[in-house]
Scaffold this motif. Structure first.
Motif, mmCIF file in Angstrom:
data_model
loop_
_atom_site.group_PDB
_atom_site.id
_atom_site.type_symbol
_atom_site.label_atom_id
_atom_site.label_comp_id
_atom_site.label_asym_id
_atom_site.label_seq_id
_atom_site.Cartn_x
_atom_site.Cartn_y
_atom_site.Cartn_z
ATOM 1 N N GLN A 156 0.833 -1.199 0.000
ATOM 2 C CA GLN A 156 0.000 0.000 0.000
ATOM 3 C C GLN A 156 0.874 1.258 0.000
ATOM 4 N N MET A 157 1.955 1.216 0.769
ATOM 5 C CA MET A 157 2.874 2.354 0.822
ATOM 6 C C MET A 157 3.524 2.601 -0.531
ATOM 7 N N GLU A 158 3.880 1.514 -1.223
ATOM 8 C CA GLU A 158 4.470 1.665 -2.548
ATOM 9 C C GLU A 158 3.483 2.329 -3.506
ATOM 10 N N LYS A 159 2.217 1.963 -3.394
ATOM 11 C CA LYS A 159 1.204 2.584 -4.251
ATOM 12 C C LYS A 159 1.118 4.092 -3.990
ATOM 13 N N TYR A 160 1.127 4.488 -2.698
ATOM 14 C CA TYR A 160 1.061 5.914 -2.352
ATOM 15 C C TYR A 160 2.258 6.671 -2.909
ATOM 16 N N ILE A 161 3.437 6.087 -2.769
ATOM 17 C CA ILE A 161 4.656 6.748 -3.287
ATOM 18 C C ILE A 161 4.583 6.900 -4.798
ATOM 19 N N LEU A 162 4.081 5.841 -5.472
ATOM 20 C CA LEU A 162 3.956 5.903 -6.920
ATOM 21 C C LEU A 162 2.978 6.997 -7.341
ATOM 22 N N ILE A 163 1.868 7.081 -6.612
ATOM 23 C CA ILE A 163 0.872 8.122 -6.926
ATOM 24 C C ILE A 163 1.456 9.516 -6.717
ATOM 25 N N ILE A 164 2.211 9.708 -5.639
ATOM 26 C CA ILE A 164 2.841 11.017 -5.359
ATOM 27 C C ILE A 164 3.818 11.389 -6.459
ATOM 28 N N LEU A 165 4.623 10.395 -6.893
ATOM 29 C CA LEU A 165 5.596 10.665 -7.959
ATOM 30 C C LEU A 165 4.900 11.045 -9.255
ATOM 31 N N VAL A 166 3.795 10.352 -9.551
ATOM 32 C CA VAL A 166 3.038 10.689 -10.770
ATOM 33 C C VAL A 166 2.464 12.096 -10.662
ATOM 34 N N CYS A 167 1.948 12.433 -9.492
ATOM 35 C CA CYS A 167 1.391 13.783 -9.292
ATOM 36 C C CYS A 167 2.475 14.859 -9.455
ATOM 37 N N ILE A 168 3.644 14.617 -8.879
ATOM 38 C CA ILE A 168 4.753 15.566 -9.014
ATOM 39 C C ILE A 168 5.136 15.744 -10.468
ATOM 40 N N PHE A 169 5.154 14.620 -11.209
ATOM 41 C CA PHE A 169 5.500 14.685 -12.620
ATOM 42 C C PHE A 169 4.467 15.505 -13.399
ATOM 43 N N VAL A 170 3.184 15.231 -13.121
ATOM 44 C CA VAL A 170 2.117 15.956 -13.822
ATOM 45 C C VAL A 170 2.175 17.444 -13.495
ATOM 46 N N ILE A 171 2.385 17.799 -12.211
ATOM 47 C CA ILE A 171 2.467 19.215 -11.803
ATOM 48 C C ILE A 171 3.668 19.893 -12.449
ATOM 49 N N SER A 172 4.792 19.182 -12.505
ATOM 50 C CA SER A 172 6.006 19.750 -13.114
ATOM 51 C C SER A 172 5.779 20.042 -14.584
ATOM 52 N N VAL A 173 5.155 19.087 -15.273
ATOM 53 C CA VAL A 173 4.883 19.281 -16.707
ATOM 54 C C VAL A 173 3.917 20.443 -16.909
ATOM 55 N N SER A 174 2.915 20.524 -16.056
ATOM 56 C CA SER A 174 1.932 21.607 -16.185
ATOM 57 C C SER A 174 2.583 22.961 -15.932
ATOM 58 N N CYS A 175 3.433 23.028 -14.905
ATOM 59 C CA CYS A 175 4.127 24.300 -14.606
ATOM 60 C C CYS A 175 5.050 24.706 -15.752
ATOM 61 N N PHE A 176 5.737 23.734 -16.333
ATOM 62 C CA PHE A 176 6.639 24.033 -17.441
ATOM 63 C C PHE A 176 5.869 24.570 -18.635
ATOM 64 N N ARG A 177 4.748 23.938 -18.938
ATOM 65 C CA ARG A 177 3.930 24.412 -20.064
ATOM 66 C C ARG A 177 3.351 25.794 -19.788
ATOM 67 N N TYR A 178 2.924 26.019 -18.555
ATOM 68 C CA TYR A 178 2.361 27.339 -18.210
ATOM 69 C C TYR A 178 3.428 28.433 -18.338
ATOM 70 N N LYS A 179 4.644 28.112 -17.902
ATOM 71 C CA LYS A 179 5.745 29.079 -17.996
ATOM 72 C C LYS A 179 6.044 29.408 -19.458
ATOM 73 N N ASN A 180 6.074 28.399 -20.295
ATOM 74 C CA ASN A 180 6.335 28.649 -21.732
ATOM 75 C C ASN A 180 5.199 29.458 -22.352
ATOM 76 N N PHE A 181 4.016 29.122 -21.932
ATOM 77 C CA PHE A 181 2.854 29.850 -22.476
ATOM 78 C C PHE A 181 2.910 31.333 -22.061
#
Length: 220
Positions: A191-216
């Motif tokens: 269960q802990m591994e699942k939570y860590i995986l979800i957090i990493l995916v969220c960080i990745f999605v937020i990073s990509v969104s911030c990068f796109r917003y900055k370029n925009f």
């Protein structure tokens, strides 16, 4: 007078001597000796010790007439000694019947020399089987049930003491994995591994969104 007494005594003695062999013959007992061993590839004999065998009497001979014991009133089949396959099948049938009826028998264990002897046996039919496996070098050796008659006959020669060399079949034991098993994960760890995986995916999605917003924003 003395002659008559002497003749009577001699006659009485002859009668006693003629009766005694008949009485002795009726009281003769037999035996069954099992020689338990296996032959390895180099033809070397390996003696099987501490192997249990069980013996059950099926018939008895009284005044020359052979009859089944009362315990076998429901199953009475005499063997055909000329058919080895039929003998083995019949021996297994008697084994099944005896176990189902919980008939008591005689148990014996082979000596260090691989010998087991059932002694003081009446004339009649017997069934014998191995009740404990023999294990040698991670191999299991088993023999099939056997039918034996006392006496046995070699031509016209009557033999009250029967020697048997059981035929043992080889069956390997299952291989045991001696390596220590790997660590087993618990449900909490998974269960802990699942939570860590979800957090990493969220960080990745937020990073990509911030990068796109900055370029925009820079190109606006």
């Amino acid at each position: 007078m003395k002659n008559k007494i002497w003749i009577l005594c001699m006659s009485f003695l002859l009668i006693i001597l003629s009766i005694h062999p008949v009485m002795a013959a009726d009281n003769l007992k037999g035996s069954i000796q099992l020689n338990a061993y296996i032959e390895k590839e180099n033809s070397e004999k390996y003696l099987l010790k501490d192997v249990s065998f069980e013996l059950y009497q099926l018939t008895k001979v009284t005044e020359g007439v052979e009859t089944f014991l009362e315990a076998y009133s429901e199953y009475q089949v005499m063997p055909n000694w000329n058919d080895a396959q039929e003998l083995q099948t019949l021996a297994r049938s008697y084994q099944t019947f005896i176990k189902r009826k919980n008939i008591e028998g005689t148990k014996i264990v082979t000596s260090p020399k691989g010998i087991a002897t059932f002694e003081d046996l009446e004339e009649g039919l017997y069934v014998i089987w191995q009740s404990k496996d023999a294990v040698v070098d991670r191999n299991v050796y088993r023999s099939s049930p056997m039918l034996v008659h006392i006496p046995s006959y070699d031509g016209n020669e009557k033999n009250l003491h029967v020697l048997i060399n059981p035929k043992f079949e080889n069956e390997k034991l299952p291989i045991i994995n001696e390596k220590p098993p790997g660590k087993v994960q618990t449900s909490d760890e998974l269960q802990m591994e699942k939570y860590i995986l979800i957090i990493l995916v969220c960080i990745f999605v937020i990073s990509v969104s911030c990068f796109r917003y900055k370029n925009f924003s820079e190109h606006k």
